[in-house]
Design a protein around this motif. Structure first.
Motif, short mmCIF file in Angstrom:
data_model
loop_
_atom_site.label_atom_id
_atom_site.label_comp_id
_atom_site.label_asym_id
_atom_site.label_seq_id
_atom_site.Cartn_x
_atom_site.Cartn_y
_atom_site.Cartn_z
N LEU A 78 0.82 -1.22 0.00
CA LEU A 78 0.00 0.00 0.00
C LEU A 78 0.86 1.26 0.00
O LEU A 78 0.45 2.29 -0.55
CB LEU A 78 -0.93 0.01 1.21
CG LEU A 78 -2.10 -0.97 1.14
CD1 LEU A 78 -2.89 -0.94 2.44
CD2 LEU A 78 -3.00 -0.68 -0.05
N PRO A 109 -0.21 3.31 -3.49
CA PRO A 109 -1.41 3.75 -2.74
C PRO A 109 -2.66 3.80 -3.62
O PRO A 109 -2.59 4.17 -4.79
CB PRO A 109 -1.02 5.15 -2.24
CG PRO A 109 0.08 5.59 -3.14
CD PRO A 109 0.78 4.37 -3.64
N ASN A 110 -3.76 3.39 -3.05
CA ASN A 110 -5.09 3.43 -3.70
C ASN A 110 -5.18 2.63 -4.98
O ASN A 110 -6.05 2.88 -5.80
CB ASN A 110 -5.50 4.89 -3.97
CG ASN A 110 -5.58 5.70 -2.70
OD1 ASN A 110 -5.96 5.18 -1.66
ND2 ASN A 110 -5.19 6.95 -2.78
N LYS A 111 -4.26 1.67 -5.19
CA LYS A 111 -4.35 0.84 -6.38
C LYS A 111 -5.20 -0.41 -6.12
O LYS A 111 -6.00 -0.79 -6.96
CB LYS A 111 -2.95 0.45 -6.85
CG LYS A 111 -2.94 -0.19 -8.21
CD LYS A 111 -1.56 -0.23 -8.80
CE LYS A 111 -1.63 -0.75 -10.22
NZ LYS A 111 -0.32 -0.80 -10.83
N PRO A 114 -7.37 -2.70 -2.82
CA PRO A 114 -7.77 -2.75 -1.41
C PRO A 114 -6.86 -3.71 -0.64
O PRO A 114 -6.28 -4.63 -1.23
CB PRO A 114 -9.21 -3.28 -1.45
CG PRO A 114 -9.61 -3.31 -2.87
CD PRO A 114 -8.40 -3.20 -3.72
#
Length: 161
Positions: free
Chosen positions: A54, A58-60, A62
Motif C-alpha cells: 500500500l 497507494p489506492n491501487k 484494497p
C-alpha cells in the motif's frame, strides 16, 4: 478479529479466516494435530506485506486483495513443496533460528499493542520498526488517558501482586 487487525484488514476477514480453512481442511486431510487458521505471526507478516504494498502503490488495490493474493501465492508454494515431496528441507532450519524469530515476533506484537493500551496509538506509527515503536511509546506516555492509567495499574496489580 484481532489477527485481522494485525494484518491491516477489517475484522470480518478474521472471522472468515478462522473457519474457512478448517472447513476446507476437513475434506482433504485427516490429521487431528494440525493447526489450521490464523496465528499472530502469520497475521503480523501479512500486515507488513500489506503495508509495504500500500505504501508503494497507494489506492491501487484494497488491502484484502493484497492479503488474498499473498495467501494464494503462499498456498501455491506449499502445494508445490508437497507435490515435489520437499518437506525434508524444513529439517535444515535450526531450532534456535525458529525460536528467535518467534520471540522477536512476540516482542513486536506486544510493542505494537501497548500504545493502544495506553490510548496513544493515534499519536505514533505502530507499524514502524519495533525499537521505534518502543521509543515513541515511551516518549508519548505523558499523553495517555486517565482511564488507561487506572486500567494498566489494575492489570499490573492483578498479574504481579
Amino acid at each position: 478479529m484481532s489477527y485481522a487487525k494485525l494484518a491491516n484488514l477489517a475484522p470480518e476477514f478474521g472471522l472468515y479466516s478462522s473457519f474457512v480453512g478448517v472447513f476446507i481442511y476437513c475434506f482433504f486431510a485427516t490429521s487431528k494435530d494440525v493447526s489450521i487458521g490464523p496465528v499472530a505471526v502469520m497475521s503480523l507478516e501479512t500486515g507488513k506485506v500489506v503495508a509495504r504494498v500500500l505504501k508503494k502503490h497507494p489506492n491501487k488495490w484494497p488491502a484484502h486483495y493484497i492479503a488474498t493474493t499473498l495467501a494464494f501465492i503462499c498456498g501455491c508454494i506449499v502445494l508445490g513443496l508437497g507435490v515435489l515431496r520437499l518437506g525434508w528441507i524444513v529439517e535444515f532450519i535450526p531450532a534456535p533460528a525458529v525460536s528467535g524469530f518467534m520471540t522477536g515476533s512476540a516482542i513486536n506484537i506486544v510493542a505494537g499493542q501497548v500504545p493502544g493500551l495506553f490510548g496513544i496509538a493515534k499519536l505514533l506509527d505502530t507499524r514502524a520498526a519495533t525499537y521505534l515503536v518502543i521509543i515513541n511509546t515511551l516518549k508519548n506516555l505523558r499523553h495517555s488517558t486517565l482511564d488507561a492509567a487506572f486500567g494498566v495499574t489494575g492489570l499490573f496489580d492483578h498479574y504481579f501482586l
